[in-house]
Design an enzyme around this catalytic site. Sequence first.
Site, PDB file in Angstrom:
ATOM      1  N   ASP A  66      42.011 -55.483 -41.179  1.00  7.31           N
ATOM      2  CA  ASP A  66      40.987 -54.033 -39.801  1.00  7.31           C
ATOM      3  C   ASP A  66      41.115 -53.077 -40.623  1.00  7.31           C
ATOM      4  O   ASP A  66      41.041 -52.488 -41.871  1.00  7.31           O
ATOM      5  CB  ASP A  66      42.480 -54.038 -38.798  1.00  7.31           C
ATOM      6  CG  ASP A  66      44.073 -53.593 -39.770  1.00  7.31           C
ATOM      7  OD1 ASP A  66      43.782 -53.993 -41.111  1.00  7.31           O
ATOM      8  OD2 ASP A  66      44.692 -54.144 -39.685  1.00  7.31           O
ATOM      9  N   ASN A 134      56.718 -53.444 -34.921  1.00  6.54           N
ATOM     10  CA  ASN A 134      56.350 -54.289 -33.368  1.00  6.54           C
ATOM     11  C   ASN A 134      55.666 -55.665 -33.333  1.00  6.54           C
ATOM     12  O   ASN A 134      56.239 -55.743 -32.682  1.00  6.54           O
ATOM     13  CB  ASN A 134      55.781 -53.438 -33.083  1.00  6.54           C
ATOM     14  CG  ASN A 134      54.412 -53.569 -33.044  1.00  6.54           C
ATOM     15  OD1 ASN A 134      54.006 -53.933 -34.221  1.00  6.54           O
ATOM     16  ND2 ASN A 134      53.967 -52.329 -32.296  1.00  6.54           N
ATOM     17  N   HIS A 136      53.366 -56.303 -35.105  1.00  2.00           N
ATOM     18  CA  HIS A 136      51.908 -57.128 -34.873  1.00  2.00           C
ATOM     19  C   HIS A 136      51.902 -57.264 -36.445  1.00  2.00           C
ATOM     20  O   HIS A 136      52.228 -57.157 -37.506  1.00  2.00           O
ATOM     21  CB  HIS A 136      51.413 -55.728 -34.708  1.00  2.00           C
ATOM     22  CG  HIS A 136      50.912 -54.184 -35.823  1.00  2.00           C
ATOM     23  ND1 HIS A 136      50.806 -52.974 -35.426  1.00  2.00           N
ATOM     24  CD2 HIS A 136      51.443 -54.345 -37.340  1.00  2.00           C
ATOM     25  CE1 HIS A 136      51.355 -52.117 -36.729  1.00  2.00           C
ATOM     26  NE2 HIS A 136      51.039 -52.946 -37.285  1.00  2.00           N
ATOM     27  N   GLU A 141      48.562 -56.002 -31.253  1.00  5.26           N
ATOM     28  CA  GLU A 141      49.067 -55.437 -31.379  1.00  5.26           C
ATOM     29  C   GLU A 141      50.187 -56.241 -29.697  1.00  5.26           C
ATOM     30  O   GLU A 141      50.158 -57.405 -29.204  1.00  5.26           O
ATOM     31  CB  GLU A 141      49.546 -54.298 -30.466  1.00  5.26           C
ATOM     32  CG  GLU A 141      48.949 -53.018 -31.573  1.00  5.26           C
ATOM     33  CD  GLU A 141      49.602 -52.356 -32.477  1.00  5.26           C
ATOM     34  OE1 GLU A 141      50.701 -53.393 -32.395  1.00  5.26           O
ATOM     35  OE2 GLU A 141      49.860 -51.552 -32.619  1.00  5.26           O
TER      36      GLU A 141
HETATM   37  P1  PGA Z   1      53.259 -51.507 -44.168  1.00  7.48           P
HETATM   38  O1  PGA Z   1      52.489 -51.208 -42.551  1.00  7.48           O
HETATM   39  O2  PGA Z   1      52.884 -52.309 -45.382  1.00  7.48           O
HETATM   40  O3  PGA Z   1      52.974 -49.891 -44.461  1.00  7.48           O
HETATM   41  O4  PGA Z   1      54.601 -51.078 -43.572  1.00  7.48           O
HETATM   42  C1  PGA Z   1      52.545 -53.177 -42.134  1.00  7.48           C
HETATM   43  C2  PGA Z   1      51.894 -53.271 -40.767  1.00  7.48           C
HETATM   44  O5  PGA Z   1      51.850 -52.180 -40.005  1.00  7.48           O
HETATM   45  O6  PGA Z   1      50.990 -54.266 -41.189  1.00  7.48           O
END
Ligand code: PGA
Length: 249
Positions: A66, A134, A136, A141
């Site tokens: 992404d 959450n 994702h 999402e």
């Molecule tokens: P993070 O993010 O590794 O910074 O916790 C993970 C994500 O949002 O996929």
Amino acid sequence: MKIRIFNSPHDAGIYVAALAEQIIESRRKPVLGLATGSTPIPFYEALVHLHQCGLDLSRVTTINLDEYIGLDSSHPQSYSWFMWKHLFSHVNIPKENIYLPNGVATDLEAECRRYDEIIHSHPIHLQILGIGVNGHIGFNEPDDTLLSGTHIVELRPETVMSNARFFNDIGEVPKRAITMGVQAILQADKIVLMAFGREKAKIIAKSVYGEVRTDVPASILNLHKDVTVVLDRDSAGELLDESGRLRTK
Ligand code: PGA
């Protein structure tokens, strides 16, 4: 799903880099699907270290999950910048083999279709994933539906909040992104989902031991035949019983 619990993110990173090395060594043109965020950093450190120890990455193609919409690759919070900082500038992956969505494309829908074609012509052998608080994966999402192809997504408030730690001000955090869809993720031969820290414990338990639900996007990984979940003791907290053993589902 295979679950592996390590004493530290550092140890976990070494394990994931060893898995990546197996793929890289066993394929003529290995394709790695890559993730950003703080979670995969120990993996990139270990992969860079393996490269310094002799691992050749010149046949590797990478496809990132992404990118923020509105940040070009020269922005220090863009995912392109992140990837160059943590991996690409330290290894010998040819520049022309590196793919990320272009978050400043003038025609974003065309950019999504271009990215799907790239994924289609480079089937992913190993997909690395982090997970949002959450649930994702990529920027897919929680929602009533999960989209299969690359698409534009409105980031959820909890995602914006969580990503604000990398920006000076929450107002600077992009509210939209381009993300690979769940079909591309599920088509990878092998998936490694990484999560560290106490704040991921609940969503890991829901994703690994709960039902498959679109409002817990990572739970869809239960439908894939080769997923390894790589955790530290904190993120695994809710999968363990009182004696510290893995509960059964
Ligand atoms: P993070 O993010 O590794 O910074 O916790 C993970 C994500 O949002 O996929």
